[in-house]
Write a protein that holds these residues in place. Sequence first.
Motif, PDB file in Angstrom:
ATOM      1  N   GLY A   1       0.717  -1.110  -0.135  1.00  0.00           N
ATOM      2  CA  GLY A   1       0.035   0.069   0.456  1.00  0.00           C
ATOM      3  C   GLY A   1       0.889   1.170  -0.024  1.00  0.00           C
ATOM      4  O   GLY A   1       0.160   2.498  -0.327  1.00  0.00           O
ATOM      5  N   GLN A   2       2.211   1.240   0.365  1.00  0.00           N
ATOM      6  CA  GLN A   2       3.183   2.333   0.466  1.00  0.00           C
ATOM      7  C   GLN A   2       3.796   2.397  -1.205  1.00  0.00           C
ATOM      8  O   GLN A   2       4.376   3.315  -1.358  1.00  0.00           O
ATOM      9  N   ILE A   3       3.413   1.655  -2.021  1.00  0.00           N
ATOM     10  CA  ILE A   3       4.088   1.857  -3.192  1.00  0.00           C
ATOM     11  C   ILE A   3       2.992   2.300  -4.470  1.00  0.00           C
ATOM     12  O   ILE A   3       1.940   1.245  -4.451  1.00  0.00           O
TER      13      ILE A   3
ATOM     14  N   ALA B   1      -3.086  -3.732 -13.970  1.00  0.00           N
ATOM     15  CA  ALA B   1      -3.114  -2.623 -13.036  1.00  0.00           C
ATOM     16  C   ALA B   1      -4.333  -3.204 -12.144  1.00  0.00           C
ATOM     17  O   ALA B   1      -4.202  -2.991 -10.746  1.00  0.00           O
ATOM     18  N   ALA B   2      -5.370  -3.813 -12.480  1.00  0.00           N
ATOM     19  CA  ALA B   2      -6.583  -4.262 -11.547  1.00  0.00           C
ATOM     20  C   ALA B   2      -6.009  -5.310 -10.675  1.00  0.00           C
ATOM     21  O   ALA B   2      -6.453  -5.439  -9.499  1.00  0.00           O
ATOM     22  N   GLU B   3      -5.172  -6.251 -11.241  1.00  0.00           N
ATOM     23  CA  GLU B   3      -4.470  -7.405 -10.367  1.00  0.00           C
ATOM     24  C   GLU B   3      -3.901  -6.947  -9.443  1.00  0.00           C
ATOM     25  O   GLU B   3      -3.935  -7.083  -8.023  1.00  0.00           O
ATOM     26  N   LEU B   4      -2.908  -5.750  -9.497  1.00  0.00           N
ATOM     27  CA  LEU B   4      -2.016  -5.332  -8.502  1.00  0.00           C
ATOM     28  C   LEU B   4      -3.016  -4.479  -7.510  1.00  0.00           C
ATOM     29  O   LEU B   4      -2.456  -4.623  -6.203  1.00  0.00           O
ATOM     30  N   LYS B   5      -3.902  -3.947  -7.859  1.00  0.00           N
ATOM     31  CA  LYS B   5      -4.678  -3.174  -6.880  1.00  0.00           C
ATOM     32  C   LYS B   5      -5.213  -4.309  -5.847  1.00  0.00           C
ATOM     33  O   LYS B   5      -5.449  -4.013  -4.741  1.00  0.00           O
ATOM     34  N   LYS B   6      -5.661  -5.451  -6.357  1.00  0.00           N
ATOM     35  CA  LYS B   6      -6.226  -6.342  -5.526  1.00  0.00           C
ATOM     36  C   LYS B   6      -5.379  -6.742  -4.413  1.00  0.00           C
ATOM     37  O   LYS B   6      -5.681  -7.354  -3.188  1.00  0.00           O
ATOM     38  N   ARG B   7      -4.029  -6.939  -4.948  1.00  0.00           N
ATOM     39  CA  ARG B   7      -3.010  -7.459  -3.880  1.00  0.00           C
ATOM     40  C   ARG B   7      -2.332  -6.263  -3.063  1.00  0.00           C
ATOM     41  O   ARG B   7      -1.534  -6.456  -2.347  1.00  0.00           O
TER      42      ARG B   7
ATOM     43  N   PHE C   1      -1.565  -3.015  -3.780  1.00  0.00           N
ATOM     44  CA  PHE C   1      -0.660  -1.797  -4.276  1.00  0.00           C
ATOM     45  C   PHE C   1      -1.488  -0.728  -4.630  1.00  0.00           C
ATOM     46  O   PHE C   1      -2.698  -0.825  -5.127  1.00  0.00           O
ATOM     47  N   ALA C   2      -0.943   0.511  -4.495  1.00  0.00           N
ATOM     48  CA  ALA C   2      -1.472   1.789  -5.238  1.00  0.00           C
ATOM     49  C   ALA C   2      -1.212   1.869  -6.688  1.00  0.00           C
ATOM     50  O   ALA C   2      -0.079   1.832  -6.873  1.00  0.00           O
TER      51      ALA C   2
ATOM     52  N   VAL D   1       9.414  -5.785  -3.386  1.00  0.00           N
ATOM     53  CA  VAL D   1       8.113  -6.078  -2.978  1.00  0.00           C
ATOM     54  C   VAL D   1       7.284  -6.088  -4.302  1.00  0.00           C
ATOM     55  O   VAL D   1       6.673  -7.129  -4.521  1.00  0.00           O
ATOM     56  N   LEU D   2       7.615  -5.372  -5.416  1.00  0.00           N
ATOM     57  CA  LEU D   2       7.157  -5.490  -6.553  1.00  0.00           C
ATOM     58  C   LEU D   2       7.327  -6.590  -7.319  1.00  0.00           C
ATOM     59  O   LEU D   2       6.837  -7.230  -8.259  1.00  0.00           O
TER      60      LEU D   2
END
Length: 207
Positions: A87-89, A107-113, A115-116, A150-151
């Motif tokens: 959430g900080q990235i 982008a949608a999948e990263l948001k589920k995990r 990430f901002a 992290v990413l």
Amino acid sequence: MSMLTPPGMGGEYRITGDKYPRMRRTRKRRRIVLALVASVAALGLVGWGTLQLIDVFSADEPGRTVAANKPDCKPGPAVTPKLLKPGQITVNVFNATPRSGLAKEVAAELKKRGFAVGKVDNANREFDKKVEGTGILLGSKGSAEGAFPVLGAQLAGAERQIDTRKKATEIDLILGKSFKDLTKKQDADKALAEAAKPVPAPKPKGC
């Protein structure tokens, strides 16, 4: 005749007076003792200086260690990586492949995990259709320790590059031609757990 004159001797051999002549052997003995002490001290200094020179010139010999310069080889405390939370990235997702809509899906999948998500678009000319691998993580020098691991756990094999931006919490994810899908979440979580483990401190030089 004086009592000091031996019997049968007189004339020029006659000893007159009533006192013995003074003998000066004491001063000569002192001088001899002092000379001996000075010689011993000088020899001691020469020997000590010779040993010091031997140590200096033999310090660089293979297998020889000078005790005074020997480093402390005791293991230091383990270093815990300072990883950021997802959430900080902020991740900007760019598509450098011919596949339409790929950036939005990722982008949608990263948001589920957690990430901002920032910008979502096609890659610019510098990268468009030019990334052969799975992708590129592009960020500042400060991103290398806290954000990249992290990413990077979400996309195995992604190349990491540094640019001139100052914000360490913002990363561009540029998807390449070899990209198929993000790493499965459970595998990504395992990779993050490994990356967060304390790392043994490096040994001092010379150990």
